[in-house]
Design a protein around this motif. Structure first.
Motif, PDB file in Angstrom:
ATOM      1  N   SER A 118       0.822  -1.211   0.000  1.00  0.00           N
ATOM      2  CA  SER A 118       0.000   0.000   0.000  1.00  0.00           C
ATOM      3  C   SER A 118       0.855   1.260   0.000  1.00  0.00           C
ATOM      4  N   GLU A 119       2.060   1.179   0.604  1.00  0.00           N
ATOM      5  CA  GLU A 119       2.940   2.347   0.645  1.00  0.00           C
ATOM      6  C   GLU A 119       3.284   2.835  -0.760  1.00  0.00           C
ATOM      7  N   ALA A 120       3.464   1.910  -1.693  1.00  0.00           N
ATOM      8  CA  ALA A 120       3.831   2.290  -3.056  1.00  0.00           C
ATOM      9  C   ALA A 120       2.725   3.087  -3.736  1.00  0.00           C
ATOM     10  N   PHE A 121       1.460   2.824  -3.373  1.00  0.00           N
ATOM     11  CA  PHE A 121       0.334   3.462  -4.036  1.00  0.00           C
ATOM     12  C   PHE A 121      -0.210   4.678  -3.280  1.00  0.00           C
ATOM     13  N   LEU A 122       0.339   4.953  -2.119  1.00  0.00           N
ATOM     14  CA  LEU A 122      -0.137   6.082  -1.320  1.00  0.00           C
ATOM     15  C   LEU A 122      -0.123   7.416  -2.062  1.00  0.00           C
ATOM     16  N   PRO A 123       0.899   7.711  -2.896  1.00  0.00           N
ATOM     17  CA  PRO A 123       0.898   9.018  -3.575  1.00  0.00           C
ATOM     18  C   PRO A 123      -0.206   9.188  -4.618  1.00  0.00           C
ATOM     19  N   LEU A 124      -0.834   8.099  -5.046  1.00  0.00           N
ATOM     20  CA  LEU A 124      -1.750   8.149  -6.186  1.00  0.00           C
ATOM     21  C   LEU A 124      -3.156   8.530  -5.744  1.00  0.00           C
ATOM     22  N   ILE A 125      -3.285   9.716  -5.198  1.00  0.00           N
ATOM     23  CA  ILE A 125      -4.562  10.149  -4.624  1.00  0.00           C
ATOM     24  C   ILE A 125      -5.593  10.503  -5.693  1.00  0.00           C
ATOM     25  N   SER A 126      -5.180  10.624  -6.946  1.00  0.00           N
ATOM     26  CA  SER A 126      -6.110  10.973  -8.029  1.00  0.00           C
ATOM     27  C   SER A 126      -6.367   9.810  -8.982  1.00  0.00           C
ATOM     28  N   LEU A 127      -5.813   8.636  -8.679  1.00  0.00           N
ATOM     29  CA  LEU A 127      -5.896   7.516  -9.613  1.00  0.00           C
ATOM     30  C   LEU A 127      -7.343   7.055  -9.792  1.00  0.00           C
ATOM     31  N   VAL A 128      -7.766   6.958 -11.042  1.00  0.00           N
ATOM     32  CA  VAL A 128      -9.124   6.544 -11.391  1.00  0.00           C
ATOM     33  C   VAL A 128      -9.145   5.112 -11.932  1.00  0.00           C
ATOM     34  N   THR A 129      -8.135   4.758 -12.735  1.00  0.00           N
ATOM     35  CA  THR A 129      -8.095   3.444 -13.385  1.00  0.00           C
ATOM     36  C   THR A 129      -6.784   2.737 -13.064  1.00  0.00           C
ATOM     37  N   LEU A 130      -6.878   1.487 -12.601  1.00  0.00           N
ATOM     38  CA  LEU A 130      -5.696   0.676 -12.285  1.00  0.00           C
ATOM     39  C   LEU A 130      -5.843  -0.681 -12.945  1.00  0.00           C
ATOM     40  N   ASN A 131      -4.853  -1.043 -13.754  1.00  0.00           N
ATOM     41  CA  ASN A 131      -4.868  -2.331 -14.451  1.00  0.00           C
ATOM     42  C   ASN A 131      -3.734  -3.204 -13.919  1.00  0.00           C
ATOM     43  N   LEU A 132      -4.095  -4.264 -13.201  1.00  0.00           N
ATOM     44  CA  LEU A 132      -3.134  -5.228 -12.664  1.00  0.00           C
ATOM     45  C   LEU A 132      -3.344  -6.605 -13.283  1.00  0.00           C
ATOM     46  N   GLY A 133      -4.029  -6.650 -14.394  1.00  0.00           N
ATOM     47  CA  GLY A 133      -4.333  -7.915 -15.031  1.00  0.00           C
ATOM     48  C   GLY A 133      -3.099  -8.621 -15.574  1.00  0.00           C
ATOM     49  N   SER A 134      -3.177  -9.958 -15.645  1.00  0.00           N
ATOM     50  CA  SER A 134      -2.118 -10.788 -16.241  1.00  0.00           C
ATOM     51  C   SER A 134      -0.758 -10.557 -15.593  1.00  0.00           C
ATOM     52  N   ASN A 135      -0.751 -10.631 -14.267  1.00  0.00           N
ATOM     53  CA  ASN A 135       0.499 -10.638 -13.517  1.00  0.00           C
ATOM     54  C   ASN A 135       0.626 -11.987 -12.807  1.00  0.00           C
ATOM     55  N   ARG A 136       1.383 -12.029 -11.715  1.00  0.00           N
ATOM     56  CA  ARG A 136       1.554 -13.269 -10.958  1.00  0.00           C
ATOM     57  C   ARG A 136       1.075 -13.108  -9.523  1.00  0.00           C
ATOM     58  N   LEU A 137       0.046 -12.306  -9.357  1.00  0.00           N
ATOM     59  CA  LEU A 137      -0.497 -12.041  -8.031  1.00  0.00           C
ATOM     60  C   LEU A 137      -1.275 -13.251  -7.531  1.00  0.00           C
ATOM     61  N   ARG A 138      -0.844 -13.782  -6.400  1.00  0.00           N
ATOM     62  CA  ARG A 138      -1.552 -14.895  -5.761  1.00  0.00           C
ATOM     63  C   ARG A 138      -2.492 -14.379  -4.682  1.00  0.00           C
ATOM     64  N   GLU A 139      -2.176 -13.221  -4.151  1.00  0.00           N
ATOM     65  CA  GLU A 139      -3.036 -12.566  -3.170  1.00  0.00           C
ATOM     66  C   GLU A 139      -2.775 -11.075  -3.223  1.00  0.00           C
ATOM     67  N   LEU A 140      -3.677 -10.291  -2.621  1.00  0.00           N
ATOM     68  CA  LEU A 140      -3.544  -8.838  -2.652  1.00  0.00           C
ATOM     69  C   LEU A 140      -4.163  -8.274  -1.391  1.00  0.00           C
ATOM     70  N   GLU A 141      -3.370  -7.515  -0.645  1.00  0.00           N
ATOM     71  CA  GLU A 141      -3.880  -6.873   0.556  1.00  0.00           C
ATOM     72  C   GLU A 141      -4.886  -5.788   0.166  1.00  0.00           C
ATOM     73  N   PRO A 142      -6.106  -5.797   0.711  1.00  0.00           N
ATOM     74  CA  PRO A 142      -7.094  -4.779   0.353  1.00  0.00           C
ATOM     75  C   PRO A 142      -6.636  -3.362   0.650  1.00  0.00           C
ATOM     76  N   ARG A 143      -5.690  -3.204   1.566  1.00  0.00           N
ATOM     77  CA  ARG A 143      -5.205  -1.861   1.891  1.00  0.00           C
ATOM     78  C   ARG A 143      -4.608  -1.186   0.655  1.00  0.00           C
ATOM     79  N   VAL A 144      -4.069  -1.966  -0.279  1.00  0.00           N
ATOM     80  CA  VAL A 144      -3.544  -1.405  -1.519  1.00  0.00           C
ATOM     81  C   VAL A 144      -4.641  -0.647  -2.257  1.00  0.00           C
ATOM     82  N   LEU A 145      -5.869  -1.126  -2.160  1.00  0.00           N
ATOM     83  CA  LEU A 145      -7.004  -0.503  -2.843  1.00  0.00           C
ATOM     84  C   LEU A 145      -7.652   0.585  -1.989  1.00  0.00           C
ATOM     85  N   TYR A 146      -7.618   0.413  -0.679  1.00  0.00           N
ATOM     86  CA  TYR A 146      -8.215   1.407   0.207  1.00  0.00           C
ATOM     87  C   TYR A 146      -7.500   2.753   0.146  1.00  0.00           C
ATOM     88  N   VAL A 147      -6.210   2.752  -0.204  1.00  0.00           N
ATOM     89  CA  VAL A 147      -5.461   4.008  -0.238  1.00  0.00           C
ATOM     90  C   VAL A 147      -5.675   4.779  -1.536  1.00  0.00           C
TER      91      VAL A 147
END
Length: 268
Positions: A118-147
């Motif tokens: 979540s720390e990496a995404f904290l600066p993105l306070i205006s982000l509207v669209t995020l594409n994380l498709g087709s990676n190797r994510l096995r899990e994702l902390e919801p806090r990444v999205l809450y920020v």
């Protein structure tokens, strides 16, 4: 003074003042025009430095960038769109996206990302669209999205999701933000084997009942942490007490036996 009276000189000076400032320098591996910088397919290993400060769109598709390092985008105050698909991106440092408060669209699809913080995404306070498709994510902390307070569109498709109890927090966020999810049908489990290709969005609260029944609360952990030392001390005191009682009984038995022998001797 005479030169200033020359009409040609005055016109030249006027035109010079009206001339637009020179365009910022453009990295040699990129093409720049009107705030758009295209660095697609140039076998880049990292984000080019000295990008024009007026960059609003940055294309970095189809390169070999493996990591976004701290300060990867040092001064891009008006960057609105950042495209990084089809790289070899594995890591995003917690300070990599600092300074991108205006960013509205981020495409990280088709990379090798396994963990996001979540720390990496904290600066993105205006982000509207995020594409994380087709990676190797096995899990994702919801806090990444809450920020991401302005997030409206999210792609998580085609990742190898592990559908154990650990996915419940993410599922909970997704179930409350269904309107933001795109390509939901491609959000599939890969593990455990019996849930392979099972849609994550098909889960219900009842699906996690076993997780609730087997979960331990904080007071349970506190109990287990305290019961061990307490049991150890109690066993020591019990051993001391039992040893003392045994010794006392033994001494009392010896004294009673001696007294009986003394009484018998007196009678004789």
């Amino acid at each position: 003074m005479g030169n200033w009276r020359d009409p040609g000189t005055l016109i030249g000076t006027f035109l010079f003042l009206l001339r637009p400032p020179p365009m910022p320098a453009c990295p040699s591996a990129c093409a720049c025009s009107a705030g758009e910088v295209d660095c697609t397919e140039h076998e880049l290993l990292e984000v080019p430095q000295n990008l024009p400060a007026n960059t609003s769109t940055l294309w970095l598709d189809y390169n070999f960038i493996t990591m976004l390092r701290p300060g990867s985008f040092p001064f891009l105050p008006v960057l609105l769109r950042l495209s990084l698909p089809y790289n070899h991106l594995e890591t995003i440092h917690s300070k990599a996206l600092v300074g991108l408060e205006k960013l509205q669209e981020l495409d990280l699809s088709n990379n090798y990302l396994t963990v996001l913080t979540s720390e990496a995404f904290l600066p993105l306070i205006s982000l509207v669209t995020l594409n994380l498709g087709s990676n190797r994510l096995r899990e994702l902390e919801p806090r990444v999205l809450y920020v991401l307070p302005q997030l409206q569109t999210l792609f998580l498709n085609s990742n190898p999701w592990v559908c154990t109890c650990s996915i419940q927090p993410l599922w909970h966020w997704l179930s409350q933000n269904r309107e933001k999810m795109k390509e939901k049908s491609l959000l599939l489990c890969t593990f455990p084997e019996q849930l392979n290709k099972y849609p994550v969005m098909a889960f219900r609260n009842e699906s996690f009942r076993q997780c609730w029944e087997n979960s331990l609360f904080i007071q349970d952990y506190a109990f287990f942490l305290l019961i061990g030392p307490f049991s150890f001390l109690a066993s020591i005191f019990l051993c001391i007490f039992m040893g003392s009682v045994t010794v006392a009984c033994h001494n009392l038995h010896k004294e009673s036996h001696s007294w009986r022998r003394f009484s018998v001797c007196r009678r004789h």
